[in-house]
Write a protein that holds these residues in place. Structure first.
Motif, PDB file in Angstrom:
ATOM      1  N   GLN A 109       1.530   8.566  -5.844  1.00 53.61           N
ATOM      2  CA  GLN A 109       0.216   8.482  -5.891  1.00 53.61           C
ATOM      3  C   GLN A 109      -0.731   7.864  -4.950  1.00 53.61           C
ATOM      4  O   GLN A 109      -1.758   8.588  -4.396  1.00 53.61           O
ATOM      5  N   SER A 110      -0.477   6.912  -4.137  1.00 55.69           N
ATOM      6  CA  SER A 110      -1.155   6.125  -3.260  1.00 55.69           C
ATOM      7  C   SER A 110      -0.153   5.231  -2.180  1.00 55.69           C
ATOM      8  O   SER A 110       0.950   4.715  -2.667  1.00 55.69           O
ATOM      9  N   ARG A 169      -0.471   1.301 -11.473  1.00 56.44           N
ATOM     10  CA  ARG A 169       0.849   1.916 -11.290  1.00 56.44           C
ATOM     11  C   ARG A 169       1.749   0.661 -11.488  1.00 56.44           C
ATOM     12  O   ARG A 169       1.298  -0.518 -11.152  1.00 56.44           O
ATOM     13  N   LEU A 213      -2.886   1.201  -5.532  1.00 52.76           N
ATOM     14  CA  LEU A 213      -1.837   1.252  -6.534  1.00 52.76           C
ATOM     15  C   LEU A 213      -2.119   0.217  -7.736  1.00 52.76           C
ATOM     16  O   LEU A 213      -2.076   0.553  -8.687  1.00 52.76           O
ATOM     17  N   LYS A 233       4.055  -0.578  -2.411  1.00 48.71           N
ATOM     18  CA  LYS A 233       4.792   0.269  -1.556  1.00 48.71           C
ATOM     19  C   LYS A 233       6.278  -0.276  -1.463  1.00 48.71           C
ATOM     20  O   LYS A 233       6.973   0.570  -1.268  1.00 48.71           O
ATOM     21  N   ASP A 270      -1.486  -0.487  -1.425  1.00 48.41           N
ATOM     22  CA  ASP A 270      -1.269  -1.431  -2.657  1.00 48.41           C
ATOM     23  C   ASP A 270      -2.581  -1.700  -3.158  1.00 48.41           C
ATOM     24  O   ASP A 270      -2.478  -1.578  -4.669  1.00 48.41           O
ATOM     25  N   CYS A 277      -1.762   4.284 -16.578  1.00 48.32           N
ATOM     26  CA  CYS A 277      -2.449   4.535 -15.281  1.00 48.32           C
ATOM     27  C   CYS A 277      -3.963   5.038 -15.474  1.00 48.32           C
ATOM     28  O   CYS A 277      -4.110   5.818 -16.257  1.00 48.32           O
TER      29      CYS A 277
END
Ligand code: SF4
Length: 439
Positions: A266-267, A278, A273, A282, A270, A158
């Motif tokens: 985390q978010s 990651r 992400l 979603k 997309d 990450c």
């Protein structure tokens, strides 16, 4: 007769750090030290540091000052993630005598034969690649529940994270060791075990010092559920892409696993992400929440989210806000993005001004407290089991239900560390839940 030496510990950061401090503390006791609280005078102060904590450096310096005020002659040692990442920085802090890296922290008692102060902190660090072996640990005696380490390190990349640089590759305890530790913990009267690690969904990797997966997280859960005497097992945090349907269904019907999941998101964008590297989008996250709620409608779901990541425009932030607001989840842990040395994201464009990061963090924390009260309201008039804690908080005792509802009642020492059947009755002015005993 020589007086027994005193040692005190200060732990920053995650449950994993607390489990490791507790294990290191037991080694000191074996070496004849008496453990005292960090607010007391001691001969040696051990600070277990964290690299994720904001202002980790300022926090560390103020804790060292605290120790020096209590005993200016005391020996001060630093271990943990920050000590692995920035050993020179810590060693240069006035009052620090010893800094141990990831491979040395569990051998600290072999470094303290001479507790006389050093002018400059002595460093025993390593390349993180050398930290490829596993050391088991669990916390006991510090709280009502025990943190049981089952896995360490991480192989993910990450782009905002320093943990792989501080803790090394993903590796796991042997299944038998975990089961033995769990049995040992429950034999000491601890009613709840919290499974902890860095990326526990990756459990089984490196169990025997190689890259292979000997067992899976699902197998670990299955076996732990059979251990005699454990009342409750809580999964601390698990990556969404590693939370399998079979694990969710097993927890729903298990004897000891509680219906509480903490899943880093985390978010809610997309696009971000992907920038965070990651390992899900979603859709996967939504499917995890839906699968949990299908099998456990009253399950508690906690979510980690980062605000202010580079490239997070107002639109992308609102996408995250709206995504979270429409998910059937219970609370958020909101982290404000902060640049970390040697991470990819440090060089990314689209830096978000700090005041905007703070504003977004405030908005999500507001959303989180709304979510929590909605979740608590939904639990009213249901019957639950509460594990009561051991602290008298201004005349009140707290406890948590299996689905992580925090309750309160007038202080009663007989309730400490007991499991009680209750009916949840109302959410009071400070957002905690009142109840009546049943059965
Ligand atoms: S999964 Fe990502 S955020 Fe979590 S420890 Fe690993 S690299 Fe860091």
């Amino acid at each position: 007769m020589q007086e027994r030496k005193k040692v005190a510990f200060y732990t920053l950061g995650c449950k994993l750090n607390f489990s490791e401090t507790s294990t290191i503390a037991r080694d000191f006791t074996k070496e004849g030290f008496d453990r005292v609280d960090f607010s007391e005078e001691a001969d040696i102060y051990v600070i277990n540091t964290c690299s994720v904590t904001e202002n980790a450096d300022k926090r560390f310096k103020s804790i060292v000052k605290q120790a020096q005020k209590l005993n200016p002659d005391a020996f001060v040692a630093a271990v943990g993630c920050y000590a692995q990442l920035q050993p020179e920085e810590l060693a240069a802090v006035d009052g620090v005598d010893l800094v141990l890296g990831a491979t040395e922290k569990f051998k600290i008692t072999s470094y303290i034969n001479d507790l006389s102060k050093n002018d400059m902190g002595e460093i025993h660090s390593c390349e993180i690649e050398d930290a490829d072996f596993y050391v088991g640990s669990y916390s006991i005696g510090d709280r009502t529940r025990a943190f049981l380490k089952v896995q360490d390190g991480c192989d993910y990349k990450c782009t905002y994270c320093t943990i792989p640089l501080a803790r090394g590759i993903s590796r796991s305890d042997t299944l038998q060791n975990v089961l033995d530790n769990a049995a040992e913990i429950s034999s000491k009267g601890i009613k709840e075990i919290v499974l902890t690690g860095v990326n526990i969904g990756d459990y089984g990797k490196g169990e025997f010092g190689n890259k292979k997966h000997e067992h899976t997280f699902f197998e670990l859960v299955e076996k732990l559920d059979d251990v005699e005497g454990i009342h409750r097992i809580r999964i601390s945090s698990i990556e969404p892409n590693l939370l399998k349907d079979e694990t969710i269904q097993f927890v729903a019907n298990s004897k000891s696993f509680v219906p509480h999941f903490h899943i880093p998101l985390q978010s809610g964008s997309d696009e971000l992400l992907k920038k965070m590297k990651r390992r899900y989008l979603k859709q996967t996250y939504t499917s995890r929440v839906e699968a949990i709620k299908k099998h456990m409608p009253d399950a508690c779901i906690g979510v980690d989210v980062i605000v202010g990541f580079p490239g997070e425009t107002d639109e992308l932030f609102l996408e995250t806000y709206n995504y979270l607001a429409n998910l059937d989840i219970s609370y958020l842990h909101v982290f404000t993005y902060s640049e970390r040395p040697n991470t990819e994201a440090v060089d990314f464009d689209g830096v978000v001004p700090v005041n905007i990061r703070k504003k977004r963090s405030k908005m999500l924390r507001g959303l989180s407290s709304k979510m929590r009260s909605v979740f608590y309201e939904k639990q009213l008039n249901t019957e639950r089991t509460v594990l009561f804690e051991d602290e008298n908080k201004e005349g009140y005792i707290n406890g948590f239900t299996e689905n992580y509802v925090k309750v309160k009642a007038p202080w009663n020492p007989e309730l400490v560390n007991t499991l009680q059947k209750v009916k949840l009755t109302e959410v009071d002015e400070d957002g905690l839940v009142r109840f009546e005993f049943v059965g």
